[in-house]
Design a protein around this motif. Structure first.
Motif, PDB file in Angstrom:
ATOM      1  N   GLY A  17       6.145   4.599   2.293  1.00 56.66           N
ATOM      2  CA  GLY A  17       6.275   3.947   1.001  1.00 56.66           C
ATOM      3  C   GLY A  17       7.543   4.377   0.301  1.00 56.66           C
ATOM      4  O   GLY A  17       8.091   5.449   0.573  1.00 56.66           O
ATOM      5  N   ALA A  18       7.996   3.531  -0.603  1.00 53.84           N
ATOM      6  CA  ALA A  18       9.187   3.840  -1.389  1.00 53.84           C
ATOM      7  C   ALA A  18       8.884   4.938  -2.399  1.00 53.84           C
ATOM      8  O   ALA A  18       7.722   5.241  -2.696  1.00 53.84           O
ATOM      9  CB  ALA A  18       9.671   2.583  -2.106  1.00 53.84           C
ATOM     10  N   SER A  19       9.918   5.539  -2.943  1.00 49.13           N
ATOM     11  CA  SER A  19       9.737   6.548  -3.986  1.00 49.13           C
ATOM     12  C   SER A  19       8.993   5.930  -5.164  1.00 49.13           C
ATOM     13  O   SER A  19       9.308   4.825  -5.601  1.00 49.13           O
ATOM     14  CB  SER A  19      11.096   7.081  -4.449  1.00 49.13           C
ATOM     15  N   GLY A  20       7.987   6.657  -5.647  1.00 49.22           N
ATOM     16  CA  GLY A  20       7.216   6.173  -6.779  1.00 49.22           C
ATOM     17  C   GLY A  20       6.108   5.208  -6.429  1.00 49.22           C
ATOM     18  O   GLY A  20       5.424   4.693  -7.313  1.00 49.22           O
ATOM     19  N   SER A  21       5.879   4.980  -5.135  1.00 41.23           N
ATOM     20  CA  SER A  21       4.869   4.004  -4.723  1.00 41.23           C
ATOM     21  C   SER A  21       3.451   4.556  -4.788  1.00 41.23           C
ATOM     22  O   SER A  21       2.484   3.796  -4.768  1.00 41.23           O
ATOM     23  CB  SER A  21       5.153   3.512  -3.297  1.00 41.23           C
ATOM     24  N   THR A  57       5.902   9.825   4.319  1.00 34.31           N
ATOM     25  CA  THR A  57       7.360   9.790   4.403  1.00 34.31           C
ATOM     26  C   THR A  57       7.873   8.444   3.928  1.00 34.31           C
ATOM     27  O   THR A  57       7.106   7.504   3.724  1.00 34.31           O
ATOM     28  CB  THR A  57       7.813  10.032   5.863  1.00 34.31           C
ATOM     29  N   HIS A  58       9.186   8.363   3.729  1.00 33.89           N
ATOM     30  CA  HIS A  58       9.816   7.064   3.488  1.00 33.89           C
ATOM     31  C   HIS A  58      10.638   6.640   4.710  1.00 33.89           C
ATOM     32  O   HIS A  58      11.332   5.636   4.673  1.00 33.89           O
ATOM     33  CB  HIS A  58      10.712   7.110   2.243  1.00 33.89           C
ATOM     34  N   LEU A  88      10.448   5.382   8.434  1.00 35.12           N
ATOM     35  CA  LEU A  88       9.595   4.797   9.465  1.00 35.12           C
ATOM     36  C   LEU A  88       9.815   5.448  10.822  1.00 35.12           C
ATOM     37  O   LEU A  88       8.872   5.612  11.606  1.00 35.12           O
ATOM     38  CB  LEU A  88       9.848   3.287   9.558  1.00 35.12           C
ATOM     39  N   SER A  89      11.037   5.866  11.119  1.00 31.64           N
ATOM     40  CA  SER A  89      11.330   6.466  12.429  1.00 31.64           C
ATOM     41  C   SER A  89      10.488   7.717  12.679  1.00 31.64           C
ATOM     42  O   SER A  89      10.096   7.991  13.817  1.00 31.64           O
ATOM     43  CB  SER A  89      12.820   6.798  12.532  1.00 31.64           C
ATOM     44  N   GLU A  90      10.208   8.487  11.627  1.00 28.92           N
ATOM     45  CA  GLU A  90       9.382   9.679  11.782  1.00 28.92           C
ATOM     46  C   GLU A  90       7.964   9.301  12.194  1.00 28.92           C
ATOM     47  O   GLU A  90       7.365   9.924  13.077  1.00 28.92           O
ATOM     48  CB  GLU A  90       9.365  10.488  10.479  1.00 28.92           C
ATOM     49  N   LEU A  91       7.426   8.254  11.574  1.00 22.09           N
ATOM     50  CA  LEU A  91       6.069   7.814  11.903  1.00 22.09           C
ATOM     51  C   LEU A  91       6.012   7.189  13.282  1.00 22.09           C
ATOM     52  O   LEU A  91       5.019   7.344  14.000  1.00 22.09           O
ATOM     53  CB  LEU A  91       5.561   6.823  10.856  1.00 22.09           C
ATOM     54  N   GLU A  92       7.052   6.484  13.675  1.00 21.71           N
ATOM     55  CA  GLU A  92       7.079   5.898  15.014  1.00 21.71           C
ATOM     56  C   GLU A  92       7.046   6.983  16.085  1.00 21.71           C
ATOM     57  O   GLU A  92       6.488   6.786  17.167  1.00 21.71           O
ATOM     58  CB  GLU A  92       8.319   5.021  15.173  1.00 21.71           C
ATOM     59  N   PHE A  93       7.636   8.126  15.793  1.00 21.48           N
ATOM     60  CA  PHE A  93       7.617   9.245  16.737  1.00 21.48           C
ATOM     61  C   PHE A  93       6.244   9.919  16.788  1.00 21.48           C
ATOM     62  O   PHE A  93       5.790  10.338  17.854  1.00 21.48           O
ATOM     63  CB  PHE A  93       8.680  10.279  16.332  1.00 21.48           C
ATOM     64  N   LEU A  94       5.558   9.994  15.642  1.00 21.08           N
ATOM     65  CA  LEU A  94       4.360  10.812  15.534  1.00 21.08           C
ATOM     66  C   LEU A  94       3.053  10.083  15.781  1.00 21.08           C
ATOM     67  O   LEU A  94       2.097  10.676  16.283  1.00 21.08           O
ATOM     68  CB  LEU A  94       4.296  11.465  14.140  1.00 21.08           C
ATOM     69  N   THR A  95       2.961   8.808  15.398  1.00 20.47           N
ATOM     70  CA  THR A  95       1.643   8.188  15.372  1.00 20.47           C
ATOM     71  C   THR A  95       1.696   6.670  15.483  1.00 20.47           C
ATOM     72  O   THR A  95       2.694   6.046  15.130  1.00 20.47           O
ATOM     73  CB  THR A  95       0.908   8.560  14.073  1.00 20.47           C
ATOM     74  N   SER A  96       0.588   6.107  15.959  1.00 20.83           N
ATOM     75  CA  SER A  96       0.444   4.648  15.993  1.00 20.83           C
ATOM     76  C   SER A  96      -0.449   4.152  14.858  1.00 20.83           C
ATOM     77  O   SER A  96      -0.580   2.946  14.660  1.00 20.83           O
ATOM     78  CB  SER A  96      -0.149   4.204  17.334  1.00 20.83           C
ATOM     79  N   GLN A  97      -1.108   5.087  14.121  1.00 15.41           N
ATOM     80  CA  GLN A  97      -1.884   4.670  12.951  1.00 15.41           C
ATOM     81  C   GLN A  97      -1.017   4.844  11.711  1.00 15.41           C
ATOM     82  O   GLN A  97      -0.819   5.947  11.218  1.00 15.41           O
ATOM     83  CB  GLN A  97      -3.178   5.469  12.784  1.00 15.41           C
ATOM     84  N   ARG A  98      -0.494   3.715  11.238  1.00 14.82           N
ATOM     85  CA  ARG A  98       0.453   3.768  10.136  1.00 14.82           C
ATOM     86  C   ARG A  98       0.002   2.830   9.017  1.00 14.82           C
ATOM     87  O   ARG A  98      -0.533   1.751   9.253  1.00 14.82           O
ATOM     88  CB  ARG A  98       1.850   3.384  10.614  1.00 14.82           C
ATOM     89  N   PHE A  99       0.277   3.271   7.793  1.00 14.74           N
ATOM     90  CA  PHE A  99      -0.055   2.496   6.602  1.00 14.74           C
ATOM     91  C   PHE A  99       1.166   2.473   5.691  1.00 14.74           C
ATOM     92  O   PHE A  99       2.046   3.327   5.789  1.00 14.74           O
ATOM     93  CB  PHE A  99      -1.228   3.125   5.841  1.00 14.74           C
ATOM     94  N   VAL A 126       2.114   2.072   1.448  1.00 11.49           N
ATOM     95  CA  VAL A 126       1.668   1.949   0.063  1.00 11.49           C
ATOM     96  C   VAL A 126       2.569   0.921  -0.627  1.00 11.49           C
ATOM     97  O   VAL A 126       3.787   1.080  -0.663  1.00 11.49           O
ATOM     98  CB  VAL A 126       1.740   3.295  -0.675  1.00 11.49           C
ATOM     99  N   ARG A 127       1.929  -0.122  -1.144  1.00 11.77           N
ATOM    100  CA  ARG A 127       2.673  -1.189  -1.810  1.00 11.77           C
ATOM    101  C   ARG A 127       1.835  -1.752  -2.951  1.00 11.77           C
ATOM    102  O   ARG A 127       0.669  -2.074  -2.765  1.00 11.77           O
ATOM    103  CB  ARG A 127       3.003  -2.305  -0.808  1.00 11.77           C
ATOM    104  N   ASP A 128       2.444  -1.841  -4.128  1.00 14.94           N
ATOM    105  CA  ASP A 128       1.767  -2.399  -5.305  1.00 14.94           C
ATOM    106  C   ASP A 128       0.451  -1.685  -5.597  1.00 14.94           C
ATOM    107  O   ASP A 128      -0.548  -2.312  -5.984  1.00 14.94           O
ATOM    108  CB  ASP A 128       1.508  -3.901  -5.126  1.00 14.94           C
ATOM    109  N   GLY A 129       0.443  -0.376  -5.384  1.00 18.36           N
ATOM    110  CA  GLY A 129      -0.725   0.416  -5.733  1.00 18.36           C
ATOM    111  C   GLY A 129      -1.878   0.318  -4.758  1.00 18.36           C
ATOM    112  O   GLY A 129      -2.981   0.794  -5.063  1.00 18.36           O
TER     113      GLY A 129
END
Length: 214
Positions: A30-34, A189-190, A192-203, A205-208
């Motif tokens: 998610g973006a900063s502040g999301s 994190t903000h 995506l490359s870090e999550l692609e390395f670590l896990t396939s379960q990704r979410f 956060v957008r619009d709360g």
């Protein structure tokens, strides 16, 4: 497994989450502040939702309707922040043992020497945090969290202060921790490359709200 069904409101910001986290490592983008860090703070008990439930491994940590609230120090959840938040007056050894010494002996699942070897930080034990590089600080912070023997690790942008070269050096240690210690993680994190390395379960956060498959 972590089960969330909660609503949190602060000023104009609103966060609504209904989700189960069952993967070894779950990623949240998610973006900063999301609301990424807010979500981790709710799970850790640093913030209280206005409404909802938080259940970890079948134990209800929060249920606003039933007036159940487990304070942070009793949730047995480990946290790693982007700056490590090591105690500057303590050596690396004593930083590592900070949580370890505050739990009962029967709760301790890991030995100091084993975690030091796993994270390759044996040469750092006598140093103070001011003498460490950014990558070294994060490995020490990760080791401190693991030695607390938590049921869940919350990782709040742990590599955001590091350059790309250091990120590539540190990322494998998160996988190593899960492979060796079997502690589930939620990694925020903000990048995506870090999550692609670590896990396939990704979410994301957008619009709360939390959406799968970012």
């Amino acid at each position: 497994m972590l089960e969330l069904d909660l609503h949190f409101q602060r000023d104009e910001f609103s966060l609504q989450v209904k989700q189960e986290f069952a993967a070894p490592i779950s990623g949240i983008l998610g973006a900063s502040g999301s609301g990424k860090s807010t979500l981790l703070s709710l799970v850790a008990g640093l913030l209280k939702p206005q409404q909802g439930k938080i259940i970890l491994n079948g134990k209800t940590l929060c249920d606003t309707a039933a007036r159940i609230w487990t304070p942070p120090h009793l949730r047995h959840i480990g946290l790693v922040f982007q700056d490590g938040q090591l105690l500057p007056h303590l050596s690396v050894r004593n930083n590592l043992l900070y949580g370890y010494n505050n739990i009962a002996p029967e709760q301790r699942r890991f030995a100091l020497d084993a975690i030091v070897e796993l994270l390759e930080i044996g040469q750092l034990l006598g140093r103070k945090p001011a003498q460490l590089s950014g990558g070294e600080k994060q490995r020490v912070a990760l080791g401190r969290a693991v030695l607390y023997s938590p049921e869940l690790l919350l990782l709040d942008e742990p590599l955001s202060a590091l350059d790309e070269r250091l990120k590539q050096q540190i990322l494998p240690f998160f996988l190593r921790i899960y492979d060796e210690c079997k502690i589930p993680m939620i990694y925020v994190t903000h990048a995506l490359s870090e999550l692609e390395f670590l896990t396939s379960q990704r979410f994301v956060v957008r619009d709360g709200t939390l959406h799968p498959d970012c």
